[in-house]
Motif scaffolding. Structure first.
Motif, PDB file in Angstrom:
ATOM      1  N   LEU A  34       0.036  16.010  11.881  1.00  0.00           N
ATOM      2  CA  LEU A  34       0.779  15.465  10.810  1.00  0.00           C
ATOM      3  C   LEU A  34       0.802  13.947  10.724  1.00  0.00           C
ATOM      4  O   LEU A  34       0.582  13.311   9.811  1.00  0.00           O
ATOM      5  N   ALA A  35       0.831  13.327  11.908  1.00  0.00           N
ATOM      6  CA  ALA A  35       1.167  11.861  12.317  1.00  0.00           C
ATOM      7  C   ALA A  35      -0.354  11.101  11.928  1.00  0.00           C
ATOM      8  O   ALA A  35      -0.406  10.243  10.936  1.00  0.00           O
ATOM      9  N   ILE A  36      -1.318  11.927  12.521  1.00  0.00           N
ATOM     10  CA  ILE A  36      -2.773  11.336  12.070  1.00  0.00           C
ATOM     11  C   ILE A  36      -3.287  11.616  10.539  1.00  0.00           C
ATOM     12  O   ILE A  36      -3.495  10.554  10.062  1.00  0.00           O
ATOM     13  N   LEU A  37      -2.666  12.496   9.850  1.00  0.00           N
ATOM     14  CA  LEU A  37      -2.889  12.776   8.519  1.00  0.00           C
ATOM     15  C   LEU A  37      -2.240  11.759   7.537  1.00  0.00           C
ATOM     16  O   LEU A  37      -2.697  11.452   6.640  1.00  0.00           O
ATOM     17  N   VAL A  38      -0.948  11.375   7.989  1.00  0.00           N
ATOM     18  CA  VAL A  38      -0.290  10.406   7.393  1.00  0.00           C
ATOM     19  C   VAL A  38      -0.757   9.016   7.806  1.00  0.00           C
ATOM     20  O   VAL A  38      -0.697   8.173   6.701  1.00  0.00           O
ATOM     21  N   LEU A  49      -2.167   5.858   5.572  1.00  0.00           N
ATOM     22  CA  LEU A  49      -1.263   4.515   5.428  1.00  0.00           C
ATOM     23  C   LEU A  49      -1.734   3.196   6.051  1.00  0.00           C
ATOM     24  O   LEU A  49      -1.548   2.141   5.257  1.00  0.00           O
ATOM     25  N   GLY A  50      -2.551   3.425   7.045  1.00  0.00           N
ATOM     26  CA  GLY A  50      -2.987   2.259   7.573  1.00  0.00           C
ATOM     27  C   GLY A  50      -4.260   1.591   6.665  1.00  0.00           C
ATOM     28  O   GLY A  50      -4.427   0.302   6.798  1.00  0.00           O
ATOM     29  N   VAL A  51      -4.762   2.416   6.167  1.00  0.00           N
ATOM     30  CA  VAL A  51      -5.840   2.094   5.184  1.00  0.00           C
ATOM     31  C   VAL A  51      -5.153   1.323   4.038  1.00  0.00           C
ATOM     32  O   VAL A  51      -5.675   0.229   3.740  1.00  0.00           O
ATOM     33  N   LEU A  52      -4.382   2.134   3.481  1.00  0.00           N
ATOM     34  CA  LEU A  52      -3.713   1.578   2.413  1.00  0.00           C
ATOM     35  C   LEU A  52      -3.007  -0.025   2.744  1.00  0.00           C
ATOM     36  O   LEU A  52      -3.200  -0.970   1.879  1.00  0.00           O
ATOM     37  N   LEU A  53      -2.345  -0.184   3.880  1.00  0.00           N
ATOM     38  CA  LEU A  53      -1.787  -1.476   4.080  1.00  0.00           C
ATOM     39  C   LEU A  53      -2.952  -2.418   4.613  1.00  0.00           C
ATOM     40  O   LEU A  53      -2.576  -3.670   4.260  1.00  0.00           O
ATOM     41  N   ARG A 112      -0.637   1.374  13.138  1.00  0.00           N
ATOM     42  CA  ARG A 112      -0.843  -0.183  13.603  1.00  0.00           C
ATOM     43  C   ARG A 112      -2.425  -0.186  13.896  1.00  0.00           C
ATOM     44  O   ARG A 112      -3.044  -1.361  13.599  1.00  0.00           O
ATOM     45  N   ASN A 113      -2.969   0.756  14.836  1.00  0.00           N
ATOM     46  CA  ASN A 113      -4.499   0.516  15.324  1.00  0.00           C
ATOM     47  C   ASN A 113      -5.363   0.792  14.007  1.00  0.00           C
ATOM     48  O   ASN A 113      -6.422  -0.002  13.996  1.00  0.00           O
ATOM     49  N   THR A 114      -4.922   1.528  12.988  1.00  0.00           N
ATOM     50  CA  THR A 114      -5.816   1.788  11.965  1.00  0.00           C
ATOM     51  C   THR A 114      -5.944   0.245  11.163  1.00  0.00           C
ATOM     52  O   THR A 114      -6.913  -0.017  10.774  1.00  0.00           O
ATOM     53  N   VAL A 142     -11.139   1.538  17.617  1.00  0.00           N
ATOM     54  CA  VAL A 142      -9.536   0.965  17.773  1.00  0.00           C
ATOM     55  C   VAL A 142      -8.687   2.170  17.166  1.00  0.00           C
ATOM     56  O   VAL A 142      -7.735   2.235  17.749  1.00  0.00           O
ATOM     57  N   ILE A 143      -9.137   2.734  16.123  1.00  0.00           N
ATOM     58  CA  ILE A 143      -8.343   3.904  15.699  1.00  0.00           C
ATOM     59  C   ILE A 143      -8.212   5.019  16.667  1.00  0.00           C
ATOM     60  O   ILE A 143      -7.157   5.542  16.776  1.00  0.00           O
ATOM     61  N   PHE A 144      -9.282   5.292  17.183  1.00  0.00           N
ATOM     62  CA  PHE A 144      -9.247   6.463  18.382  1.00  0.00           C
ATOM     63  C   PHE A 144      -8.292   5.813  19.525  1.00  0.00           C
ATOM     64  O   PHE A 144      -7.850   6.800  19.994  1.00  0.00           O
TER      65      PHE A 144
END
Length: 247
Positions: free
Chosen positions: A58-62, A66-70, A126-128, A165-167
């Motif tokens: 769930l955290a990954i899916l959200v 969210l990181g992409v949007l920000l 943050r990493n995304t 970085v995302i991983f």
């Protein structure tokens, strides 16, 4: 040559230490006492992994969307404020997050998953965000120059270059998640925390270790699994692990 000799000596000492610890554990009956809890370990480890898998997924899916949007230019003025809001999940002690979840959602699995989800959200977001912001502007300009739309630039240029970085954020988040799941026992969600906290209450070190050692091994295993997936998925040109393996 001296360095190789030193490494060989240290490896031999390490193996010798493992041998003596194993021999002492067997002679003292510690292994037999530990194996007494094996059925409990198997059952509770399955619960532990299930809580980690659900809350982490769930955290990954959200967090990634969210990181992409920000990371989009239109959100630049709001990005850091949003990160500070997400930081609440890590600033507040995890036990307090679980207690607040319990007060809102009751006792059991649902509040535990929600609390773990909140605690896991920030590192991935943050990493995304950081990974996408770190993509070279020259690559973005080149992609725009050959006629790519913003969505195509994101999917074909930015995300592949930010994957490493995302991983790294996912690895950190899931390791935190596995180590935090034992606290979920305190609000009735099960997991290996049942052995850890019951062992503490009963002053039973073997029972406590029967929960603590598998928890540590699960954290190592999950981290290694995500690292292996990253090794295979992240493109070779932006994957330092592949570059080191080929060196």
């Amino acid at each position: 040559m001296p360095i190789q000799t030193l490494k060989g000596a240290l490896r031999a000492l390490f193996l010798l230490a493992i041998f003596f610890v194993g021999a002492w554990s067997h002679a003292s009956g510690l292994i037999d006492d530990f194996l007494f809890y094996l059925p409990d370990i198997q059952f509770l480890a399955a619960e532990h992994l299930w809580l980690t898998a659900v809350s982490g997924s769930l955290a990954i899916l959200v967090a990634i969307p969210l990181g992409v949007l920000l990371s989009r230019p239109s959100m630049a003025r709001w990005a850091e404020s949003a990160m500070q809001i997400l930081n609440v999940g890590t600033t507040i002690p995890t036990l307090a997050v679980l207690a607040l979840s319990m007060s809102l959602l009751g006792i059991g699995v649902v509040p535990a998953i929600f609390g773990l989800f909140v605690a896991t959200l920030l590192p991935i977001t943050r990493n995304t965000y950081t990974g996408l912001k770190g993509v070279s502007p020259a690559l973005k300009e080149a992609a725009a120059g050959i006629g790519m739309s913003p969505v195509q630039r994101l999917l074909r240029v930015e995300l592949p270059n930010a994957l490493y970085v995302i991983f790294a954020g996912i690895r950190t988040a899931l390791a935190i998640n596995v180590g935090t799941v034992p606290l979920a026992f305190l609000i009735g969600a099960g997991g290996l925390g049942e052995l850890i906290f019951t062992g503490i209450d009963l002053y039973d070190p073997v029972m406590m270790l029967a929960g603590a050692i598998p928890t540590a091994l699960l954290a190592i295993g999950v981290d290694a699994l995500v690292a292996a997936i990253a090794f295979l998925v992240v493109p070779r040109g932006v994957n330092p692990a592949r570059a080191a393996a080929q060196a």
